[in-house]
Design a protein around this motif. Structure first.
Motif, mmCIF file in Angstrom:
data_model
loop_
_atom_site.group_PDB
_atom_site.id
_atom_site.type_symbol
_atom_site.label_atom_id
_atom_site.label_comp_id
_atom_site.label_asym_id
_atom_site.label_seq_id
_atom_site.Cartn_x
_atom_site.Cartn_y
_atom_site.Cartn_z
ATOM 1 N N ARG A 149 0.861 -1.183 0.000
ATOM 2 C CA ARG A 149 0.000 0.000 0.000
ATOM 3 C C ARG A 149 0.898 1.234 0.000
ATOM 4 N NH1 ARG A 149 -2.088 0.987 4.484
ATOM 5 N NH2 ARG A 149 -4.088 1.929 3.905
ATOM 6 N N ILE A 150 0.592 2.229 -0.839
ATOM 7 C CA ILE A 150 1.423 3.436 -0.948
ATOM 8 C C ILE A 150 0.640 4.627 -0.407
ATOM 9 C CG2 ILE A 150 2.762 4.890 -2.505
ATOM 10 C CD1 ILE A 150 2.624 2.500 -4.521
ATOM 11 N N LEU A 151 1.239 5.329 0.545
ATOM 12 C CA LEU A 151 0.621 6.508 1.150
ATOM 13 C C LEU A 151 1.487 7.736 0.896
ATOM 14 C CD1 LEU A 151 -0.369 5.022 4.633
ATOM 15 C CD2 LEU A 151 -1.962 5.663 2.827
ATOM 16 N N ASN A 152 0.855 8.883 0.749
ATOM 17 C CA ASN A 152 1.598 10.147 0.649
ATOM 18 C C ASN A 152 1.630 10.781 2.030
ATOM 19 O OD1 ASN A 152 2.589 12.752 0.174
ATOM 20 N ND2 ASN A 152 1.690 12.839 -1.861
ATOM 21 N N GLY A 153 2.830 10.830 2.621
ATOM 22 C CA GLY A 153 2.972 11.358 3.976
ATOM 23 C C GLY A 153 3.792 12.628 4.036
ATOM 24 N N SER A 192 0.310 -3.676 -6.072
ATOM 25 C CA SER A 192 0.506 -2.399 -5.362
ATOM 26 C C SER A 192 -0.712 -1.531 -5.584
ATOM 27 C CB SER A 192 1.772 -1.698 -5.871
ATOM 28 O OG SER A 192 1.767 -1.606 -7.289
ATOM 29 N N GLU A 193 -0.978 -0.645 -4.619
ATOM 30 C CA GLU A 193 -2.146 0.223 -4.735
ATOM 31 C C GLU A 193 -1.896 1.561 -4.065
ATOM 32 O OE1 GLU A 193 -5.189 -2.074 -2.783
ATOM 33 O OE2 GLU A 193 -4.899 -0.996 -0.891
ATOM 34 N N ASN A 194 -2.576 2.592 -4.567
ATOM 35 C CA ASN A 194 -2.513 3.939 -4.016
ATOM 36 C C ASN A 194 -3.538 4.036 -2.896
ATOM 37 O OD1 ASN A 194 -2.612 6.645 -3.418
ATOM 38 N ND2 ASN A 194 -2.827 7.342 -5.525
ATOM 39 N N ALA A 195 -3.062 4.189 -1.665
ATOM 40 C CA ALA A 195 -3.952 4.234 -0.497
ATOM 41 C C ALA A 195 -4.244 5.657 -0.037
ATOM 42 C CB ALA A 195 -3.349 3.425 0.646
ATOM 43 N N GLY A 196 -3.845 6.672 -0.845
ATOM 44 C CA GLY A 196 -4.182 8.055 -0.511
ATOM 45 C C GLY A 196 -3.165 8.714 0.399
ATOM 46 N N ASN A 197 -3.648 9.640 1.224
ATOM 47 C CA ASN A 197 -2.777 10.423 2.109
ATOM 48 C C ASN A 197 -2.658 9.781 3.489
ATOM 49 O OD1 ASN A 197 -2.297 12.449 0.194
ATOM 50 N ND2 ASN A 197 -4.171 13.529 0.767
ATOM 51 N N ALA A 198 -1.471 9.867 4.068
ATOM 52 C CA ALA A 198 -1.253 9.376 5.430
ATOM 53 C C ALA A 198 -1.872 10.341 6.436
ATOM 54 C CB ALA A 198 0.242 9.210 5.690
ATOM 55 N N GLU A 199 -2.097 9.869 7.645
ATOM 56 C CA GLU A 199 -2.699 10.709 8.678
ATOM 57 C C GLU A 199 -1.725 11.749 9.207
ATOM 58 O OE1 GLU A 199 -4.247 8.212 11.704
ATOM 59 O OE2 GLU A 199 -5.829 7.340 10.435
ATOM 60 N N THR A 200 -0.432 11.460 9.152
ATOM 61 C CA THR A 200 0.589 12.384 9.646
ATOM 62 C C THR A 200 1.636 12.642 8.576
ATOM 63 O OG1 THR A 200 1.871 10.556 10.595
ATOM 64 C CG2 THR A 200 0.290 11.665 12.047
ATOM 65 N N THR A 201 2.334 13.760 8.705
ATOM 66 C CA THR A 201 3.412 14.125 7.778
ATOM 67 C C THR A 201 4.743 13.603 8.300
ATOM 68 O OG1 THR A 201 2.244 16.115 7.062
ATOM 69 C CG2 THR A 201 4.618 16.049 6.687
ATOM 70 N N LEU A 202 5.522 12.999 7.438
ATOM 71 C CA LEU A 202 6.827 12.456 7.801
ATOM 72 C C LEU A 202 7.927 13.185 7.037
ATOM 73 C CD1 LEU A 202 6.105 8.608 7.630
ATOM 74 C CD2 LEU A 202 5.975 10.092 9.635
ATOM 75 N N LYS A 203 9.040 13.446 7.710
ATOM 76 C CA LYS A 203 10.182 14.039 7.034
ATOM 77 C C LYS A 203 10.869 13.026 6.132
ATOM 78 C CE LYS A 203 11.340 17.757 10.301
ATOM 79 N NZ LYS A 203 11.058 18.810 9.311
ATOM 80 N N LYS A 204 10.845 11.751 6.544
ATOM 81 C CA LYS A 204 11.530 10.713 5.774
ATOM 82 C C LYS A 204 10.570 9.600 5.384
ATOM 83 C CE LYS A 204 16.088 11.415 7.844
ATOM 84 N NZ LYS A 204 17.249 10.762 8.496
ATOM 85 N N THR A 205 10.821 9.020 4.228
ATOM 86 C CA THR A 205 10.033 7.904 3.734
ATOM 87 C C THR A 205 10.275 6.668 4.596
ATOM 88 O OG1 THR A 205 10.066 8.744 1.478
ATOM 89 C CG2 THR A 205 9.678 6.386 1.752
ATOM 90 N N THR A 206 9.206 5.929 4.900
ATOM 91 C CA THR A 206 9.337 4.731 5.735
ATOM 92 C C THR A 206 8.631 3.554 5.073
ATOM 93 O OG1 THR A 206 7.325 5.215 7.002
ATOM 94 C CG2 THR A 206 9.407 6.090 7.854
ATOM 95 N N LEU A 207 9.079 2.367 5.437
ATOM 96 C CA LEU A 207 8.492 1.128 4.930
ATOM 97 C C LEU A 207 8.212 0.230 6.135
ATOM 98 C CD1 LEU A 207 7.674 -0.711 2.597
ATOM 99 C CD2 LEU A 207 10.057 -1.454 2.431
ATOM 100 N N GLU A 208 6.926 0.034 6.460
ATOM 101 C CA GLU A 208 6.550 -0.763 7.625
ATOM 102 C C GLU A 208 6.071 -2.143 7.187
ATOM 103 O OE1 GLU A 208 3.793 -0.465 11.686
ATOM 104 O OE2 GLU A 208 3.741 1.131 10.171
ATOM 105 N N TYR A 209 6.448 -3.174 7.955
ATOM 106 C CA TYR A 209 6.154 -4.549 7.555
ATOM 107 C C TYR A 209 6.138 -5.453 8.783
ATOM 108 C CZ TYR A 209 11.216 -4.840 8.106
ATOM 109 O OH TYR A 209 12.497 -4.764 8.614
#
Length: 582
Positions: free
Chosen positions: A465-469, A492-509
């Motif tokens: 899932r891909i989020l814009n954070g 893969s899919e576009n899951a929209g905007n994240a709930e919070t803004t991040l300075k760095k890209t992260t990958l959670e698993y």
């Protein structure tokens, strides 16, 4: 545009009457029997009163003032007390129970400043509440809206743009060029302080750097907003003052030119370097040859000298006596001056002197204009204490890498060196030190590196899932298209905007998705620190998936997100070393 303006400056010098109480660790105001109470009261106690005054009883009101029984904030009477009357002997006085002496708490006022700008913060004990409020009235603020952060976080890395304007205001400044100058961004330093406080980078931005200034929204004195049109291919210093631009416009220009988001700003004019260097008792500078500059009126011998006031201002403004007489050489001199001033401010001679500390607090807060996010003295104190954690040996000074403007026959301006500049900007954005710093314990460092080691799933088996954070709008869809069409990550899919803004890209698993995470990290160019072991989530089809959240560091699909580990070959220095101007 200075929305709140400066407070009234009282003609007092409280520093000479403050002493350290070894039992409490607080600085207390001590006055002689015939000494008038200063306009700004110092710390008070509900049980004892300074000589010549009496603390009002709890629950009563002192003449002309409301008193609510709080010993820490009760103001002193406005009247000047007379001599205390001697009482006749009344027999033995009851003894006071002496509590166990406390160790001094070492609460200090800290200052960090340099060049033609000021960066000054103050920390005092809670007993000095009234004095802190007085200092707060000294500080001017400007509302920069969305150009900066709304508040200050002690748990994150932060970027402060320090601006020294060439505005000629105040006594003695009329002799420095155009007295009608609106105040351009003459000296600019972007200060980045790392999240773990092990290091900081002070990057100077040349005023003659050619940049594009974006449109910027400014707050007017009547509370309205005005959008000032941007300009393309102009000098950086016109991002302030020109056409009514405020420091928020300069902050936006930094983001436009470097990609680095600026959280806050601090600004001062010519008076700052004069008053602050005088308050600290002068700053030591070093020259490889004597200087006698009739334009700046700087006259110093070779070797070391101590400068303050007018002489200090002349030192940081002199151009024709150093190097090739250009602005880039003057920037180096200002960086050396700043390093020397930092060493002076952290010396025991300064930090153990109540007189110097309080004079610095007065001078520094009067010199500053800041954004509303850090406009309170308590917040400035927090900034100072966070900065104080950084060792001087890990404070790096660097200038934006530039080359001569290729469009000019007579070289007068510069442009960013695209072979070196982006690497420096990336290191700052990714919180990478320009000095050798042990940022992690070996055990932790090995654990982070181990996340990238092991088998990698086939791209067709990666479900994400891909989020814009915090990335640019459309980044999630751009990444989705790239992964499906170019890399074969079809699930893969576009899951929209994240709930919070991040300075760095992260990958959670989840643990059983580690092979998928390693494959996607390899495709995206992610470091081990970007990988976050956690829990699995479900995608739109109800199947388990890993989550890729694009942060502010995302620069486009296919662009590696691995930060450089070492700085490119550029001139840099650190605050702990003495250097001589050439």
């Amino acid at each position: 545009m200075d929305a709140q303006g400066r407070g009234r400056a009282d003609n007092i010098d409280p520093a000479d009457q403050w002493v350290l109480n070894p039992n409490t660790g607080d600085y207390e105001l001590r006055l002689g029997p015939s000494t008038a109470q200063p306009a700004v009261p110092g710390p008070r106690s509900s049980r004892t009163a300074t000589a010549g005054t009496a603390a009002p009883p709890r629950g009563r009101t002192a003449p002309g003032r409301e008193y609510r029984g709080s010993p820490e904030v009760a103001p002193a009477p406005d009247v000047v007390p007379g001599p205390r009357r001697r009482r006749p002997p009344q027999g033995p006085q009851p003894s006071r129970r002496k509590g166990r002496p406390q160790k001094p708490k070492g609460k200090k006022i800290a200052l960090w400043t340099g060049g033609t700008m000021a960066f000054a913060l103050v920390a005092v004990s809670t007993a000095g509440y009234v004095y802190v409020k007085h200092l707060e009235g000294n500080v001017s603020t400007t509302d920069v809206g969305s150009a900066g952060a709304g508040n200050f976080s002690k748990d994150e890395a932060f970027n402060i743009l320090i601006i020294g304007t060439d505005k000629r205001t105040g006594k003695g400044n009329q002799g420095y060029g155009d007295t009608g100058n609106v105040g351009h961004a003459d000296t600019n330093i972007l200060l980045h302080v790392s999240k773990d406080r092990t290091n900081a980078t002070a990057m100077s931005i040349p005023r003659d750097l050619i940049v594009d200034i974006p449109d910027c929204e400014t707050k007017q004195e009547d509370g309205s907003t005005k959008v000032i049109a941007g300009s393309q291919g102009v000098r950086f210093n016109t991002s302030l003052g020109q056409s009514g631009r405020d420091p928020g416009c300069t902050m936006r220009t930094v983001k436009e030119a470097t990609g680095i988001s600026v959280d806050h700003f601090m600004m001062a004019d010519f008076n700052a370097v004069k008053t602050l260097t005088s308050a600290v008792g002068g700053v030591e500078v070093c020259l490889t040859k004597p200087v006698d500059d009739p334009e700046s009126k700087l006259k110093l011998p070779a070797g070391t000298s101590t400068v303050e006031g007018e002489q200090a201002l002349a030192f940081v403004r002199t151009r024709k006596s150093f190097g090739n007489s250009g602005d880039l050489d003057r920037i180096k001199v200002q960086q050396q001056f700043l390093g020397s001033l930092m060493r002076k401010m952290s010396s025991s001679d300064t930090l153990t002197s109540p007189t110097k500390l309080l004079k610095l607090a007065e001078a520094a807060t009067k010199a500053l204009t800041v954004d509303t996010g850090i406009g309170k003295v308590s917040t400035l104190k927090d900034v100072a204490l966070e900065l104080k954690k950084v060792p001087p040996k890990n404070v790096s000074f660097v200038t934006v890498p530039v080359i001569d403007n290729p469009t000019e026959q007579v070289k007068a301006t510069v442009v960013i060196d695209e072979t070196k500049g982006p690497e420096i900007f990336s290191m700052i954005k990714d919180d990478v030190s320009l000095t050798e710093v042990k940022k992690q314990q070996k055990k932790e460092k090995d654990a982070v590196a181990a996340r990238l080691k092991g088998s990698k799933a086939d791209p067709a088996d990666v479900r994400v899932r891909i989020l814009n954070g915090g990335a640019a709008p459309g980044s999630a869809q751009e990444t989705l298209t790239y992964l499906q069409n170019d890399e074969g990550v079809l699930k893969s899919e576009n899951a929209g905007n994240a709930e919070t803004t991040l300075k760095k890209t992260t990958l959670e698993y989840a643990p059983d998705q580690a092979d998928q995470a390693r494959r996607l990290a390899d495709i995206m160019g992610l470091s081990g620190s970007a990988m976050k072991p956690g829990e699995s989530v479900t995608n739109s089809q109800g199947l388990p998936a890993i989550t890729l959240t694009l942060g502010e560091d995302f620069e486009g699909a296919g662009e590696s997100l691995t930060a450089p580990s070492t700085a490119p070959d550029v001139d840099k220095s650190t605050a702990d070393k003495v250097e001589c101007a050439e």
